[in-house]
Structures are given as structure tokens and as C-alpha cells.
Design a protein around this motif. Sequence first.
Motif, short mmCIF file in Angstrom:
data_model
loop_
_atom_site.label_atom_id
_atom_site.label_comp_id
_atom_site.label_asym_id
_atom_site.label_seq_id
_atom_site.Cartn_x
_atom_site.Cartn_y
_atom_site.Cartn_z
N TYR B 40 68.31 34.13 119.19
CA TYR B 40 68.48 32.84 119.86
C TYR B 40 69.30 31.89 118.98
O TYR B 40 68.89 31.55 117.86
N SER B 41 70.46 31.48 119.50
CA SER B 41 71.40 30.65 118.74
C SER B 41 70.75 29.40 118.19
O SER B 41 71.02 28.99 117.06
N ALA B 42 69.88 28.75 119.01
CA ALA B 42 69.30 27.47 118.60
C ALA B 42 68.46 27.64 117.33
O ALA B 42 68.57 26.83 116.40
N PHE B 95 68.42 17.19 112.75
CA PHE B 95 67.91 16.62 113.99
C PHE B 95 68.43 17.39 115.21
O PHE B 95 67.66 17.70 116.13
N THR B 96 69.74 17.71 115.19
CA THR B 96 70.31 18.50 116.30
C THR B 96 69.61 19.85 116.38
O THR B 96 69.23 20.29 117.47
N SER B 99 66.03 19.48 117.70
CA SER B 99 66.02 19.17 119.14
C SER B 99 66.34 20.42 119.94
O SER B 99 65.67 20.72 120.95
N ALA B 100 67.38 21.14 119.51
CA ALA B 100 67.81 22.34 120.22
C ALA B 100 66.68 23.38 120.23
O ALA B 100 66.36 23.96 121.27
N SER B 101 66.06 23.59 119.06
CA SER B 101 65.00 24.60 118.97
C SER B 101 63.77 24.16 119.75
O SER B 101 63.09 24.99 120.37
N SER B 103 63.75 22.43 122.46
CA SER B 103 63.98 22.65 123.90
C SER B 103 63.84 24.12 124.26
O SER B 103 63.30 24.46 125.31
N VAL B 104 64.31 25.02 123.38
CA VAL B 104 64.18 26.45 123.66
C VAL B 104 62.70 26.86 123.60
O VAL B 104 62.23 27.64 124.45
N ILE B 106 60.12 24.93 124.27
CA ILE B 106 59.49 24.41 125.49
C ILE B 106 59.86 25.30 126.68
O ILE B 106 59.02 25.59 127.55
N LEU B 107 61.12 25.75 126.71
CA LEU B 107 61.55 26.64 127.79
C LEU B 107 60.71 27.92 127.80
O LEU B 107 60.29 28.39 128.86
#
Lengths: 155, 155
Positions: B40-42, B95-96, B99-101, B103-104, B106-107
Motif C-alpha cells: 500500500y503506497s500510503a 502530516f501528509t 493523513s493518507a495512512s 484514510s486507508v 479507515i477504508l
Amino acid sequence: MKLIVGSPGTWSGLSLRVTQCVFAMASIAAMASSFGFTNYSAFFYMILALMVQLIWSLALAGVDIFSIRNKKDIHTLAHVTVIVLGDWITAVLVFTGASASASVTILFTKDTHICRVYSRLACGQFALSVVLAFIVWLLGAASCFSGFWLLVSFL
Amino acid sequence: MKLIVGSPGTWSGLSLRVTQCVFAMASIAAMASSFGFTNYSAFFYMILALMVQLIWSLALAGVDIFSIRNKKDIHTLAHVTVIVLGDWITAVLVFTGASASASVTILFTKDTHICRVYSRLACGQFALSVVLAFIVWLLGAASCFSGFWLLVSFL
């Protein structure tokens, strides 16, 4: 009134606000018209953040028009502080939303190839919406920095 | 030398740096020990951002120790500007990534319930790593603000 490019109450500030509104609306439209975006928290959160940004930018565009029409100086410490704080908060919200949505879009397109398998998923529109949201964030950051520069000049 | 809490070359600054290193290492360890995170890229991006933060915090902890041991004043405009800029960039990266991780994660856990179906996926560890990364970001932001405060005092 100090003429700092993009600061509140100037023509450049007003055009920055209007551009923010246009890009925020475009990003919301691209996402809202794509199939099944409400199933994913990240996309939903980004839309909320963009709506907050849209309302904020619209309100400040109104303040700019008022200031320009009535030639009223709104560059007081209290005004500018509130505007910079608001800009900061909305920019952070949009940035978080855009990062989160970007990672989910990358997960769909690159990591899992779910877009190729499940062609009804509007991955192109997700990507477009994310790019537009990042542009909104850049424009918001520009407003924030010019307001901040004005704030520093009060010191 | 001005004694601003958390600024470079002070005991509080050093302890802030050491805490950043500890949390960054804990977050990296939690993520790196979980099964299949490289798919997973994030998550991969977050690990990279945390490594940049770790190297930066370690380097600045070294500078703080040098400054405290030799009682050398490192509060010059050039030094502080470089440190604040570096802090800012690493904080934004972390922070980016966080946030990205987030969201993944939570998905995986909420939106698609993939964690329940595919129990080998270490969703608990992903969540732990994301929370630790947000703590790293908060500590980084604290360093950044105290450095920034010092920078404003030069004006």
C-alpha cells in the motif's frame, strides 16, 4: 491600508477568493457526480472540508467587495488575525482531505487495480477532484501567507 | 541566548527531539512489523516520511547536545531559519503521510470491513502506527512553532 498582493480588501485578494470558490465548486462537482463516493469516508470528508472552504471564501469575497466599494480599511490587527486563523484552519482541513482522498485513489488505481476490475467506479473523476482540491489548498495557502505577511507587518 | 521552551540548543528542545525520535521509531516498528504493508503506497510513503523525520530529529538532537555541552549560542538568524524550514518540511511530510495512512486504515476497517474478512491484515498495527505518526507530527509542530517564535523575536 498596506497594499500587499492577495491581502483582504484588495482586488488581488478578491480574485484569489473567487478562484478558490470556482475550484472548490469544480472539485465538489467532480466528486459528487461520481458513482458511490459516499461509501468512502475519505472522499466524504474531503467534500465537507471543501464546503467549509467554499463558505469561508464566499464570505471573505463579500467582505472584500464591501471594503473595495466603500473604500473601507479592514486592515486592523483583530480583523487580519481572525482572517489568517480562519484561512489556516480551512487550508489544513482541505489539505488533510486532499491527502486522504489521494491515498485512497492511489490505492484504487495503483495498489489494488480495483478500477480496472470494477469499471463502474469513477476513478478518473476521483483523481480529477483530488487534483482540484490540491489547487484549492494552494490558493488557500496563498491567501493565508499574504494575510500572515500583513500580520507580521503589525509587529 | 533567548530561553524559549523547545527552541534549539536548550534542554527542553533536546528532550522534544529525543521524544520525536522515540515515537518515530515506534511508529516505524509498528508498521514495518505488520504483514504486507509494502503493498500500500500510503503506508510506504508514511514510513519514508517518518524516516526523514527521524534522521532530521537525530541530527538536531546532536546539534542540541553540542550546543549545551560547549555552551555555544546557536541562536543566529541563519541557523534558526534553516532549522524552522527543515522542521516545517518534515512536519508537512509526516502530516501528509499520517493523513493518507489514516484514510486507508479507515477504508480497511470501517468502509469495506476488509479487516474482518481478511484476518491476516494487521489492521490494529496500522492504526497504532498512524496514531504514533500523528503524535510525531504534533511534537514536530511544537518544535516548529518554538523555532518560529524565536525567528519572530529577531524581527
